[in-house]
Structure formats: structure tokens, C-alpha cells
Design a protein around this motif. Structure first.
Motif, PDB file in Angstrom:
ATOM      1  N   THR A   1     -28.627 -53.855 -65.544  1.00 25.55           N
ATOM      2  CA  THR A   1     -29.853 -53.868 -64.754  1.00 25.55           C
ATOM      3  C   THR A   1     -30.870 -54.807 -65.391  1.00 25.55           C
ATOM      4  OG1 THR A   1     -29.477 -51.565 -64.165  1.00 25.55           O
ATOM      5  CG2 THR A   1     -31.699 -52.443 -63.803  1.00 25.55           C
ATOM      6  N   PRO A   2     -31.269 -55.874 -64.685  1.00 28.85           N
ATOM      7  CA  PRO A   2     -32.214 -56.830 -65.247  1.00 28.85           C
ATOM      8  C   PRO A   2     -33.626 -56.262 -65.284  1.00 28.85           C
ATOM      9  CG  PRO A   2     -31.792 -57.364 -62.960  1.00 28.85           C
ATOM     10  CD  PRO A   2     -30.876 -56.213 -63.316  1.00 28.85           C
ATOM     11  N   LYS A   3     -34.417 -56.794 -66.143  1.00 29.22           N
ATOM     12  CA  LYS A   3     -35.820 -56.413 -66.166  1.00 29.22           C
ATOM     13  C   LYS A   3     -36.481 -56.943 -64.909  1.00 29.22           C
ATOM     14  CE  LYS A   3     -40.077 -56.835 -68.843  1.00 29.22           C
ATOM     15  NZ  LYS A   3     -40.712 -57.434 -70.025  1.00 29.22           N
ATOM     16  N   PRO A   4     -37.041 -56.076 -64.093  1.00 23.67           N
ATOM     17  CA  PRO A   4     -37.600 -56.539 -62.831  1.00 23.67           C
ATOM     18  C   PRO A   4     -38.731 -57.537 -63.048  1.00 23.67           C
ATOM     19  CG  PRO A   4     -38.091 -54.196 -63.210  1.00 23.67           C
ATOM     20  CD  PRO A   4     -37.241 -54.655 -64.335  1.00 23.67           C
ATOM     21  N   ILE A   5     -38.791 -58.509 -62.155  1.00 23.32           N
ATOM     22  CA  ILE A   5     -39.868 -59.496 -62.225  1.00 23.32           C
ATOM     23  C   ILE A   5     -41.200 -58.808 -61.984  1.00 23.32           C
ATOM     24  CG2 ILE A   5     -40.800 -61.570 -61.133  1.00 23.32           C
ATOM     25  CD1 ILE A   5     -37.944 -62.386 -60.452  1.00 23.32           C
ATOM     26  N   SER A   6     -41.201 -57.866 -61.062  1.00 25.51           N
ATOM     27  CA  SER A   6     -42.422 -57.135 -60.757  1.00 25.51           C
ATOM     28  C   SER A   6     -42.063 -55.735 -60.291  1.00 25.51           C
ATOM     29  CB  SER A   6     -43.215 -57.858 -59.653  1.00 25.51           C
ATOM     30  OG  SER A   6     -44.296 -57.058 -59.229  1.00 25.51           O
ATOM     31  N   THR A   7     -42.729 -54.734 -60.851  1.00 28.06           N
ATOM     32  CA  THR A   7     -42.494 -53.362 -60.424  1.00 28.06           C
ATOM     33  C   THR A   7     -43.640 -52.887 -59.524  1.00 28.06           C
ATOM     34  OG1 THR A   7     -43.573 -52.565 -62.453  1.00 28.06           O
ATOM     35  CG2 THR A   7     -41.177 -52.772 -62.484  1.00 28.06           C
ATOM     36  N   VAL A   8     -44.468 -53.813 -59.121  1.00 28.48           N
ATOM     37  CA  VAL A   8     -45.590 -53.478 -58.239  1.00 28.48           C
ATOM     38  C   VAL A   8     -45.080 -53.384 -56.812  1.00 28.48           C
ATOM     39  CG1 VAL A   8     -47.812 -54.229 -57.319  1.00 28.48           C
ATOM     40  CG2 VAL A   8     -47.275 -54.580 -59.740  1.00 28.48           C
ATOM     41  N   CYS A   9     -45.353 -52.290 -56.152  1.00 24.25           N
ATOM     42  CA  CYS A   9     -44.955 -52.106 -54.759  1.00 24.25           C
ATOM     43  C   CYS A   9     -46.182 -51.707 -53.942  1.00 24.25           C
ATOM     44  CB  CYS A   9     -43.892 -51.019 -54.612  1.00 24.25           C
ATOM     45  SG  CYS A   9     -42.361 -51.348 -55.519  1.00 24.25           S
ATOM     46  N   PHE A  10     -46.328 -52.297 -52.782  1.00 23.64           N
ATOM     47  CA  PHE A  10     -47.423 -51.891 -51.897  1.00 23.64           C
ATOM     48  C   PHE A  10     -47.052 -50.557 -51.265  1.00 23.64           C
ATOM     49  CE2 PHE A  10     -49.693 -51.742 -47.861  1.00 23.64           C
ATOM     50  CZ  PHE A  10     -50.977 -52.080 -48.261  1.00 23.64           C
ATOM     51  N   ASP A  11     -48.018 -49.646 -51.230  1.00 25.31           N
ATOM     52  CA  ASP A  11     -47.786 -48.307 -50.691  1.00 25.31           C
ATOM     53  C   ASP A  11     -47.709 -48.370 -49.160  1.00 25.31           C
ATOM     54  OD1 ASP A  11     -47.702 -45.659 -50.017  1.00 25.31           O
ATOM     55  OD2 ASP A  11     -49.358 -45.047 -51.317  1.00 25.31           O
ATOM     56  N   PRO A  12     -46.548 -48.071 -48.562  1.00 24.83           N
ATOM     57  CA  PRO A  12     -46.441 -48.123 -47.102  1.00 24.83           C
ATOM     58  C   PRO A  12     -47.346 -47.121 -46.400  1.00 24.83           C
ATOM     59  CG  PRO A  12     -44.519 -47.049 -48.054  1.00 24.83           C
ATOM     60  CD  PRO A  12     -45.296 -47.634 -49.200  1.00 24.83           C
ATOM     61  N   PHE A  13     -47.801 -46.112 -47.160  1.00 22.17           N
ATOM     62  CA  PHE A  13     -48.711 -45.134 -46.580  1.00 22.17           C
ATOM     63  C   PHE A  13     -50.170 -45.611 -46.649  1.00 22.17           C
ATOM     64  CE2 PHE A  13     -45.004 -42.673 -48.058  1.00 22.17           C
ATOM     65  CZ  PHE A  13     -44.550 -42.270 -46.816  1.00 22.17           C
ATOM     66  N   ASN A  14     -50.335 -46.883 -47.039  1.00 20.54           N
ATOM     67  CA  ASN A  14     -51.635 -47.534 -46.913  1.00 20.54           C
ATOM     68  C   ASN A  14     -51.639 -48.486 -45.726  1.00 20.54           C
ATOM     69  OD1 ASN A  14     -53.303 -46.422 -48.882  1.00 20.54           O
ATOM     70  ND2 ASN A  14     -52.531 -47.754 -50.495  1.00 20.54           N
ATOM     71  N   ILE A  15     -50.695 -48.267 -44.817  1.00 22.48           N
ATOM     72  CA  ILE A  15     -50.654 -49.011 -43.558  1.00 22.48           C
ATOM     73  C   ILE A  15     -51.067 -48.046 -42.446  1.00 22.48           C
ATOM     74  CG2 ILE A  15     -49.243 -50.317 -41.932  1.00 22.48           C
ATOM     75  CD1 ILE A  15     -47.321 -50.921 -44.221  1.00 22.48           C
ATOM     76  N   PRO A  16     -52.153 -48.313 -41.729  1.00 26.69           N
ATOM     77  CA  PRO A  16     -52.551 -47.416 -40.640  1.00 26.69           C
ATOM     78  C   PRO A  16     -51.424 -47.240 -39.629  1.00 26.69           C
ATOM     79  CG  PRO A  16     -54.302 -48.971 -41.121  1.00 26.69           C
ATOM     80  CD  PRO A  16     -53.099 -49.427 -41.904  1.00 26.69           C
ATOM     81  N   THR A  17     -51.265 -46.037 -39.127  1.00 24.74           N
ATOM     82  CA  THR A  17     -50.203 -45.746 -38.169  1.00 24.74           C
ATOM     83  C   THR A  17     -50.277 -46.659 -36.954  1.00 24.74           C
ATOM     84  OG1 THR A  17     -50.263 -43.430 -38.895  1.00 24.74           O
ATOM     85  CG2 THR A  17     -49.146 -43.892 -36.824  1.00 24.74           C
ATOM     86  N   LYS A  18     -51.468 -47.049 -36.542  1.00 29.10           N
ATOM     87  CA  LYS A  18     -51.632 -47.918 -35.369  1.00 29.10           C
ATOM     88  C   LYS A  18     -51.023 -49.296 -35.596  1.00 29.10           C
ATOM     89  CE  LYS A  18     -55.782 -49.514 -34.551  1.00 29.10           C
ATOM     90  NZ  LYS A  18     -57.234 -49.563 -34.307  1.00 29.10           N
ATOM     91  N   ASP A  19     -50.860 -49.703 -36.869  1.00 31.09           N
ATOM     92  CA  ASP A  19     -50.258 -51.001 -37.172  1.00 31.09           C
ATOM     93  C   ASP A  19     -48.738 -50.957 -37.163  1.00 31.09           C
ATOM     94  OD1 ASP A  19     -52.778 -52.058 -37.434  1.00 31.09           O
ATOM     95  OD2 ASP A  19     -52.804 -51.958 -39.624  1.00 31.09           O
TER      96      ASP A  19
END
Length: 288
Positions: free
Chosen positions: A75-93
Motif C-alpha cells: 500500500t503506497p503512501k497516499p498523495i492526499s488523505t483529504v476527502c471532501f465530506d459528501p454530507f456537505n453537499i446540499p440535497t438540492k444539488d
């Protein structure tokens, strides 16, 4: 002395990765495929006899790793472990959309959002960051050529990434985009993680960022609609003077293009191309 086939094995694997990346429209270059092979795949086959390496098996392993159903040995060291929270997307979008709006909607999402776009035999990106998904204009064109109709809508689902749990951590989820009523839609019917999110639920900084994106997207849609109306306008078969052609839609297209260019939302190349097209239309029957 025993021959070392490591380089040959690596090249075989990298070529399969590159081919599958093209099929999935990941937008990878050859060096990207090489890096991915080195980090995720090579250790599984290093030292293995060439006669034991089967292309069909290699392809299956690559797909499994891309889809997150198999973990690579090294398993390689990930370039980035930052993930955008999908629950920060309004349901209307995340409402259903027409398939030809695919690129507009994907562009709207954050680059660090985990996503998978799977549409029939047209595209299947596997679970990747949104920043890795490219060439969606080509995907839309492929759908057009394959006869998709206005009744074919795309849906959005938030799902748990395979081998992870529903623990509320942003990197444990991904956003699936697929055709309504497709086999994938049906198979994931009971797996969707549902949470109603309003604009007011968003942090202030995300709310401001979303407002900017909404405005930018609407400006682009307005331009596209104006160009479509202009292209479909029926010209008189016989023109008596340039004023005989209705100029309203051309004026509208011109204003929108100038506005987008002034705001930095349209490249110089696209702006110049639009101006050239407008001039051609004016010369064929009207003036501003």
C-alpha cells in the motif's frame, strides 16, 4: 544465471493500466499509469514467471483495486488523505439531471470528493477523486452517439466505499453517478446513505463558495442556451438587406460572452471563437 524479467513485467502491467485508464476516461498520461502501477500493482507480480501472468487476470485485479474491492499488497503512501465530506453537499444539488448536464454538474463538486461515474458501457471511473475525472465532454458525446434520450436521467447516491464502514468520516464515502433504473441503481438501492442537508447546514465558507459556483454555472448555462437558440433560429430564405434578420438573439449571445470574459469565466480562446462565430452570423444577415 537466472534472468530478471522485472522490467518486462512492469511494462506489461503498466500497459494494461494505461489501456484501462483510457477505457474509463481517467485522463491519465503514460507516466501516470507507470506511477500507479509502481504504487499499487507491481509488487503483486514481481518475480512471477511471465507464463503465469494472464492479461485477463491482470485486468480484473486492476479493476478491483480501482473500485476499492481489493487492497494492493504494497500500500503506497497516499498523495492526499483529504476527502471532501459528501454530507456537505446540499440535497438540492443532488437532484436527478438530464444526462447531457453531466459535465456541468461534476464541475460543480469539490476536487477532493470521492466519486464514481458508471454509465452503461460508456464510462466507469471506479472510485476516484473528482480531480482525476476528465474528458466528460467526450462522455456526453458518446452518450449522444449511442442514442440516449431525454428520458434517460442521471441520479446521485452517497454510498460507503467497499471495505470501509459507515463511520461518518469523509473518506469512507463516495458519490455515485449512474443511470436511473440501471442495474447499478437497483443493486445499490439498500446501500444508499441518506441524510437531508440544507444550505443552512453548511459552514459559512462552504456556503460562500457554493454561491460563487452556482452563479458561474448559471452564466455558463445561459451562454449555452443563447447559442443553442441562435443556432436553431430559422433564417429567411430570401434576405432583403441585413436588417431583415432578427438580431435579438445574437445581441444576447454577444452580451453574455462579453460578461463571462470580463469576469474571467471564459478563456480568451473561447471568447475569440465566439466572437468569430457571431460575426459570421451577422454577415449572413444582420448587424448589431
Amino acid at each position: 544465471m537466472k534472468k530478471n524479467y522485472s522490467l518486462r513485467i512492469f511494462n506489461i502491467l503498466a500497459k494494461r493500466v494505461y489501456k484501462l485508464s483510457k477505457k474509463r476516461k481517467l485522463g491519465w498520461k503514460w507516466r501516470d499509469a507507470q506511477k500507479w502501477t509502481s504504487a499499487n500493482l507491481f509488487q503483486l507480480y514481481k518475480g512471477k514467471p511471465l507464463s503465469k501472468i494472464k492479461v485477463t487476470e491482470v485486468d480484473s485485479v486492476i479493476v478491483s483495486i480501482l473500485d476499492g474491492t481489493q487492497t494492493p499488497t504494497a500500500t503506497p503512501k497516499p498523495i492526499s488523505t483529504v476527502c471532501f465530506d459528501p454530507f456537505n453537499i446540499p440535497t438540492k444539488d443532488l437532484k436527478d439531471i438530464n444526462w447531457w448536464m453531466l459535465k456541468d454538474q461534476v464541475d460543480f463538486f469539490d476536487n477532493d470528493l470521492n466519486m464514481r461515474i458508471a454509465i452503461g458501457n460508456i464510462i466507469d471511473t471506479g472510485v476516484v477523486k473528482k480531480s482525476e475525472i476528465m474528458h466528460l465532454n467526450e462522455t456526453v458525446e458518446d452518450m449522444r452517439k449511442n442514442g440516449y434520450s431525454s428520458d434517460d436521467n442521471l441520479i446521485f447516491k452517497i454510498l460507503v466505499i467497499p471495505n470501509k464502514s459507515d463511520d461518518g468520516k469523509p473518506c469512507s464515502y463516495y458519490l455515485l453517478i449512474t443511470l436511473m433504473g440501471s442495474l447499478l441503481d437497483t443493486d445499490t438501492a439498500t446501500e444508499e446513505v441518506i441524510k437531508v442537508v440544507t444550505e443552512e447546514d453548511l459552514p459559512i465558507d462552504l456556503r460562500k463558495e457554493r454561491d460563487k459556483k452556482v452563479k458561474k454555472r448559471q452564466d455558463i448555462i445561459d451562454l449555452r442556451v443563447a447559442k443553442l437558440k441562435s443556432s436553431k433560429r430559422v433564417r429567411p430564405s430570401k434576405v432583403e438587406g441585413k436588417d431583415a434578420v432578427d438580431k435579438k438573439e445574437i445581441e444576447e449571445s454577444l452580451k453574455i460572452s462579453q460578461n463571462l470574459f470580463a469576469k474571467g469565466l471564459m478563456s480568451k480562446e473561447l471568447f475569440q471563437a465566439n466572437m468569430k462565430e457571431l460575426k459570421r452570423k451577422l454577415e449572413s444577415g444582420g448587424k448589431i
